[in-house]
Scaffold this motif. Structure first.
Motif, PDB file in Angstrom:
ATOM      1  N   LEU A  41     103.314 -33.005  62.892  1.00 51.70           N
ATOM      2  CA  LEU A  41     103.352 -34.342  63.497  1.00 51.70           C
ATOM      3  C   LEU A  41     104.303 -34.369  64.682  1.00 51.70           C
ATOM      4  O   LEU A  41     105.401 -33.816  64.615  1.00 51.70           O
ATOM      5  N   THR A  42     103.885 -35.040  65.710  1.00 52.65           N
ATOM      6  CA  THR A  42     104.748 -35.293  66.848  1.00 52.65           C
ATOM      7  C   THR A  42     104.372 -36.642  67.440  1.00 52.65           C
ATOM      8  O   THR A  42     103.314 -37.188  67.115  1.00 52.65           O
ATOM      9  N   GLY A  43     105.234 -37.161  68.261  1.00 55.13           N
ATOM     10  CA  GLY A  43     104.936 -38.395  68.956  1.00 55.13           C
ATOM     11  C   GLY A  43     104.876 -38.138  70.444  1.00 55.13           C
ATOM     12  O   GLY A  43     105.566 -37.240  70.942  1.00 55.13           O
ATOM     13  N   ASN A  77     108.620 -41.898  61.144  1.00 51.98           N
ATOM     14  CA  ASN A  77     108.709 -42.207  59.709  1.00 51.98           C
ATOM     15  C   ASN A  77     109.341 -43.580  59.483  1.00 51.98           C
ATOM     16  O   ASN A  77     109.065 -44.234  58.483  1.00 51.98           O
ATOM     17  N   ARG A  78     110.159 -44.039  60.430  1.00 55.24           N
ATOM     18  CA  ARG A  78     110.768 -45.370  60.322  1.00 55.24           C
ATOM     19  C   ARG A  78     109.997 -46.423  61.099  1.00 55.24           C
ATOM     20  O   ARG A  78     109.917 -47.569  60.697  1.00 55.24           O
ATOM     21  N   THR A  79     109.439 -46.029  62.246  1.00 57.92           N
ATOM     22  CA  THR A  79     108.799 -47.015  63.111  1.00 57.92           C
ATOM     23  C   THR A  79     107.309 -47.206  62.817  1.00 57.92           C
ATOM     24  O   THR A  79     106.745 -48.240  63.165  1.00 57.92           O
ATOM     25  N   ALA A  80     106.685 -46.215  62.194  1.00 54.30           N
ATOM     26  CA  ALA A  80     105.251 -46.308  61.866  1.00 54.30           C
ATOM     27  C   ALA A  80     104.968 -45.619  60.530  1.00 54.30           C
ATOM     28  O   ALA A  80     104.150 -44.709  60.445  1.00 54.30           O
ATOM     29  N   PRO A  81     105.661 -46.044  59.463  1.00 54.99           N
ATOM     30  CA  PRO A  81     105.512 -45.342  58.178  1.00 54.99           C
ATOM     31  C   PRO A  81     104.087 -45.368  57.635  1.00 54.99           C
ATOM     32  O   PRO A  81     103.645 -44.395  57.013  1.00 54.99           O
TER      33      PRO A  81
END
Length: 97
Positions: A41-43, A77-81
């Motif tokens: 996973l990456t953003g 994980n915090r902004t788009a769980p």
């Protein structure tokens, strides 16, 4: 990290983690032997150096899928769980059936 007060206390441990990883050295050959399907996973807002490391892993892992989360950075994980959970669920569905 030091600019954000809530992260400031974590900085010494982050430096310790970085030192430990540096001591391990580059181990891409070891990753090439992992046969388990893996989702990386990456953003698209993650730091470039993390993307470069992820690409190096993706090229060495024989069964890796890279997923880019649009509009996300390193803390998805915090902004788009929910989105992270759906991606993990998709991997689990494919591996555990």
């Amino acid at each position: 990290m030091a600019v954000r007060p809530r992260y400031r206390a974590l900085l010494p441990r982050q430096l310790d983690d970085s030192d430990a990883l540096d001591q391990l050295g580059v181990r891409l050959d070891a990753y090439a032997r992992i046969e388990t399907p893996i989702t990386l996973l990456t953003g698209d807002r993650s730091p470039a150096h993390l993307g470069e490391r992820l690409d190096a892993l993706a090229h060495r892992l024989p069964h890796a899928e890279k997923v880019v989360m649009h509009g996300q950075g390193h803390a998805a994980n915090r902004t788009a769980p929910g989105e992270v959970a759906r991606i993990i669920e998709t991997l689990a569905d494919g591996v555990l059936r």
